[in-house]
Design a protein around this motif. Sequence first.
Motif, short mmCIF file in Angstrom:
data_model
loop_
_atom_site.label_atom_id
_atom_site.label_comp_id
_atom_site.label_asym_id
_atom_site.label_seq_id
_atom_site.Cartn_x
_atom_site.Cartn_y
_atom_site.Cartn_z
N THR A 256 0.85 -1.19 0.00
CA THR A 256 0.00 0.00 0.00
C THR A 256 0.89 1.24 0.00
O THR A 256 1.78 1.37 0.84
CB THR A 256 -0.92 0.01 1.24
N VAL A 257 0.62 2.14 -0.95
CA VAL A 257 1.46 3.34 -1.11
C VAL A 257 0.60 4.60 -1.02
O VAL A 257 -0.45 4.69 -1.66
CB VAL A 257 2.19 3.32 -2.46
N ASP A 258 1.06 5.55 -0.21
CA ASP A 258 0.42 6.86 -0.13
C ASP A 258 1.16 7.81 -1.08
O ASP A 258 2.38 8.00 -0.95
CB ASP A 258 0.49 7.42 1.29
N PHE A 259 0.43 8.38 -2.04
CA PHE A 259 0.99 9.34 -2.99
C PHE A 259 0.47 10.74 -2.70
O PHE A 259 -0.71 10.92 -2.39
CB PHE A 259 0.60 8.99 -4.42
N VAL A 260 1.36 11.72 -2.83
CA VAL A 260 0.95 13.12 -2.86
C VAL A 260 1.57 13.70 -4.13
O VAL A 260 2.78 13.62 -4.33
CB VAL A 260 1.46 13.92 -1.63
N ALA A 261 0.70 14.21 -5.01
CA ALA A 261 1.19 14.69 -6.31
C ALA A 261 0.52 16.02 -6.66
O ALA A 261 -0.44 16.44 -6.00
CB ALA A 261 0.90 13.65 -7.40
N GLU A 262 1.04 16.65 -7.69
CA GLU A 262 0.47 17.91 -8.17
C GLU A 262 0.13 17.79 -9.64
O GLU A 262 0.93 17.28 -10.44
CB GLU A 262 1.45 19.07 -7.94
N VAL A 263 -1.07 18.24 -10.00
CA VAL A 263 -1.53 18.21 -11.39
C VAL A 263 -2.27 19.49 -11.70
O VAL A 263 -2.72 20.21 -10.80
CB VAL A 263 -2.47 17.01 -11.66
N VAL A 264 -2.38 19.77 -12.98
CA VAL A 264 -3.27 20.82 -13.46
C VAL A 264 -4.34 20.08 -14.25
O VAL A 264 -4.03 19.36 -15.19
CB VAL A 264 -2.55 21.84 -14.37
N THR A 265 -5.59 20.22 -13.83
CA THR A 265 -6.64 19.44 -14.47
C THR A 265 -7.93 20.24 -14.63
O THR A 265 -8.26 21.08 -13.79
CB THR A 265 -6.92 18.16 -13.67
N CYS A 266 -8.61 19.98 -15.73
CA CYS A 266 -9.94 20.55 -15.93
C CYS A 266 -10.72 19.67 -16.90
O CYS A 266 -10.15 18.95 -17.71
CB CYS A 266 -9.88 21.99 -16.43
N ILE A 267 -12.03 19.72 -16.78
CA ILE A 267 -12.94 19.00 -17.66
C ILE A 267 -13.61 20.02 -18.57
O ILE A 267 -14.12 21.04 -18.10
CB ILE A 267 -14.00 18.22 -16.87
N LYS A 268 -13.61 19.75 -19.87
CA LYS A 268 -14.25 20.65 -20.83
C LYS A 268 -15.32 19.91 -21.62
O LYS A 268 -15.28 18.70 -21.78
CB LYS A 268 -13.20 21.22 -21.79
N ASP A 269 -16.30 20.69 -22.12
CA ASP A 269 -17.33 20.07 -22.94
C ASP A 269 -16.91 20.14 -24.41
O ASP A 269 -15.80 20.59 -24.73
CB ASP A 269 -18.69 20.74 -22.71
N LYS A 270 -17.80 19.70 -25.29
CA LYS A 270 -17.46 19.64 -26.72
C LYS A 270 -17.18 21.01 -27.33
O LYS A 270 -16.53 21.13 -28.36
CB LYS A 270 -18.57 18.94 -27.49
N ASP A 271 -17.68 22.06 -26.66
CA ASP A 271 -17.43 23.43 -27.14
C ASP A 271 -16.22 24.05 -26.46
O ASP A 271 -16.00 25.25 -26.55
CB ASP A 271 -18.67 24.30 -26.88
#
Length: 198
Positions: free
Chosen positions: A145-160
């Motif tokens: 079992t591994v505990d991860f702490v990470a950094e991301v840039v994320t977003c969800i976009k629609d078809k437009d």
Amino acid sequence: MSYSFEYIDIILLAMIAGFIFLRLRGILGKRTGFEGKAPPQFKEILNKVKTDNVRKINENFDDAAQKEFLKGAKIAYETIITDFSDNDNKIIASRPLINKEIFNQFNDALKARSNRGHYAEITFIGINSANIKEHKKIDKILNVTVDFVAEVVTCIKDKDKKIVSGDPEKIKKIYDTWIFSRDVTSSNPNWQLVNILT
């Protein structure tokens, strides 16, 4: 029982070779899914690793073994997270790294997102920390079992291309606890993600 760096080096090189092969195939556009065929060099390396030696390594999961394991776990973590942003709903590089149940969960999530007309943009910044929370051997299966702490840039976009959630300009810190597993009696050195704890 002493820990053998020689065999861990071979295993690590084999994992990296397999990872690079799958990444290159994805970049070059041959995204037809994982067909279970390892590169020739990968097979040759695996054939040199005897089952008894692999078993000894895993039964003696000491500090050195844990350090080598975490190197591979970090590569697996980034690969899986990055794959989840693929817009063609195909988890390619991650497929050998996750078991069937997790693969199906990821696939279902990707399909649901696609059916809504949404897609994800994920930029992986890096892993702040990766620590082994626990490891236990049940019969011939070793779970870590591994505990991860990470950094991301994320977003969800629609078809437009309108932002539905997330922020493409903001770095987000994420906390994950993943369980990796492998059969210590197998000559196959690969670990698989078998559970994600919430």
